[in-house]
Design a protein around this motif. Structure first.
Motif, PDB file in Angstrom:
ATOM      1  N   ASP A  33       0.853  -1.186   0.000  1.00 44.52           N
ATOM      2  CA  ASP A  33       0.000   0.000   0.000  1.00 44.52           C
ATOM      3  C   ASP A  33       0.893   1.242   0.000  1.00 44.52           C
ATOM      4  O   ASP A  33       1.586   1.506   0.981  1.00 44.52           O
ATOM      5  N   ASP A 118      -6.248  -6.447   3.029  1.00 43.70           N
ATOM      6  CA  ASP A 118      -7.044  -5.266   2.673  1.00 43.70           C
ATOM      7  C   ASP A 118      -7.828  -4.753   3.874  1.00 43.70           C
ATOM      8  O   ASP A 118      -7.959  -3.545   4.073  1.00 43.70           O
ATOM      9  N   THR A 119      -8.366  -5.688   4.673  1.00 44.73           N
ATOM     10  CA  THR A 119      -9.137  -5.299   5.861  1.00 44.73           C
ATOM     11  C   THR A 119      -8.252  -4.566   6.862  1.00 44.73           C
ATOM     12  O   THR A 119      -8.643  -3.544   7.429  1.00 44.73           O
ATOM     13  N   ASP A 122      -7.317  -1.147   5.523  1.00 48.54           N
ATOM     14  CA  ASP A 122      -8.465  -0.252   5.674  1.00 48.54           C
ATOM     15  C   ASP A 122      -8.586   0.223   7.112  1.00 48.54           C
ATOM     16  O   ASP A 122      -8.866   1.402   7.370  1.00 48.54           O
ATOM     17  N   ALA A 123      -8.368  -0.685   8.074  1.00 50.24           N
ATOM     18  CA  ALA A 123      -8.452  -0.310   9.490  1.00 50.24           C
ATOM     19  C   ALA A 123      -7.363   0.691   9.860  1.00 50.24           C
ATOM     20  O   ALA A 123      -7.585   1.603  10.664  1.00 50.24           O
ATOM     21  N   HIS A 125      -5.911   2.936   7.780  1.00 49.84           N
ATOM     22  CA  HIS A 125      -6.307   4.233   7.224  1.00 49.84           C
ATOM     23  C   HIS A 125      -7.446   4.848   8.041  1.00 49.84           C
ATOM     24  O   HIS A 125      -7.459   6.064   8.287  1.00 49.84           O
ATOM     25  N   ALA A 126      -8.394   4.010   8.457  1.00 52.20           N
ATOM     26  CA  ALA A 126      -9.520   4.507   9.257  1.00 52.20           C
ATOM     27  C   ALA A 126      -9.029   5.047  10.597  1.00 52.20           C
ATOM     28  O   ALA A 126      -9.461   6.118  11.041  1.00 52.20           O
ATOM     29  N   ARG A 133     -13.062   0.959  13.951  1.00 49.82           N
ATOM     30  CA  ARG A 133     -13.266  -0.286  13.221  1.00 49.82           C
ATOM     31  C   ARG A 133     -13.194  -1.439  14.227  1.00 49.82           C
ATOM     32  O   ARG A 133     -12.213  -1.562  14.952  1.00 49.82           O
TER      33      ARG A 133
END
Length: 222
Positions: A33, A118-119, A122-123, A125-126, A133
């Motif tokens: 990423d 990916d999960t 995403d967490a 970035h969140a 999350r």
């Protein structure tokens, strides 16, 4: 010719796990990423605190079971020392005391090690955006066991809406855009509702909303 928009710097991440092979695996797939930069690693809670203070990461991915100092103790100390750094609890099990302990210590997210790359990305970035999350099963257990004090004051309609949006994982910036107000105004609403509910974090506020029917668990997971 239009001026190019400034690029957003990558999210700076510190990986904490007592198994070097786990850290290596995390570093490899997070390295795919371009908006995530792994700035350091630590093998226990004490090392995590030292490295976090040296590197000032945006997000710490924290294992919970470690020698010298466990992840829950380290999370609590880190959140006191570096309130601007968010912690994602990453563990292999959903044991009750670990789930509750991590969130009470100040972790913004709780993820299992079998989550997809990916999960987890995403967490991360969140978390950097201040968004909550939670693994769905962890959320259910947390809601079931969550205990809160009686509300000292009634929430205003606007504070209630902000609380609902927090439970859905929205950041202050997203809430500001949704409500047509400034981010500073949202921060004020968040501060006031946390005070009224006698809570310490956005994650606890999300759990309060779910526990008391102010928001739905399905909505919070999306």
């Amino acid at each position: 010719m239009s001026t190019p928009l400034p690029s957003t710097p990558p999210v700076r991440v510190l990986l904490v796990d007592d198994h070097a092979v786990v850290r290596q695996g995390l570093r490899l797939f997070l390295g795919l990423d371009p908006d995530i930069e792994v700035v350091g690693e630590a093998g226990n809670g004490e090392e995590a605190l030292s490295e976090a203070e040296r590197l000032m990461p945006d997000v710490v991915v924290m294992d919970l079971m470690m020698p010298v100092m466990d992840g829950i103790t380290a999370t609590r100390a880190l959140r006191r020392a570096l309130p601007g750094t968010e912690v994602i609890a990453l563990t292999s099990t959903l044991e009750e005391h670990k789930v509750n302990g991590a969130i009470e210590a100040g972790a913004i997210s709780y993820m299992l090690k079998d989550a997809s790359s990916d999960t987890l990305a995403d967490a991360i970035h969140a978390a950097a955006r201040g968004e909550v999350r939670l693994h769905p099963e962890a959320a259910r257990r947390l809601v079931r066991d969550f205990r809160s004090a009686e509300m000292r004051e009634t929430l205003t309609p606007k504070e209630t809406i902000v609380l609902q949006l927090i439970a859905r994982g929205r950041s202050n910036r997203d809430i500001a855009a949704d409500q047509g107000v400034s981010e500073a105004t949202v921060k004020t609403h968040v501060s006031r509702l946390l005070s009224k509910l006698e809570l310490d974090s956005r994650t606890q506020a999300a759990l309060y909303a779910l526990k008391h029917g102010i928001a739905s668990l399905d909505g919070a997971e999306g």
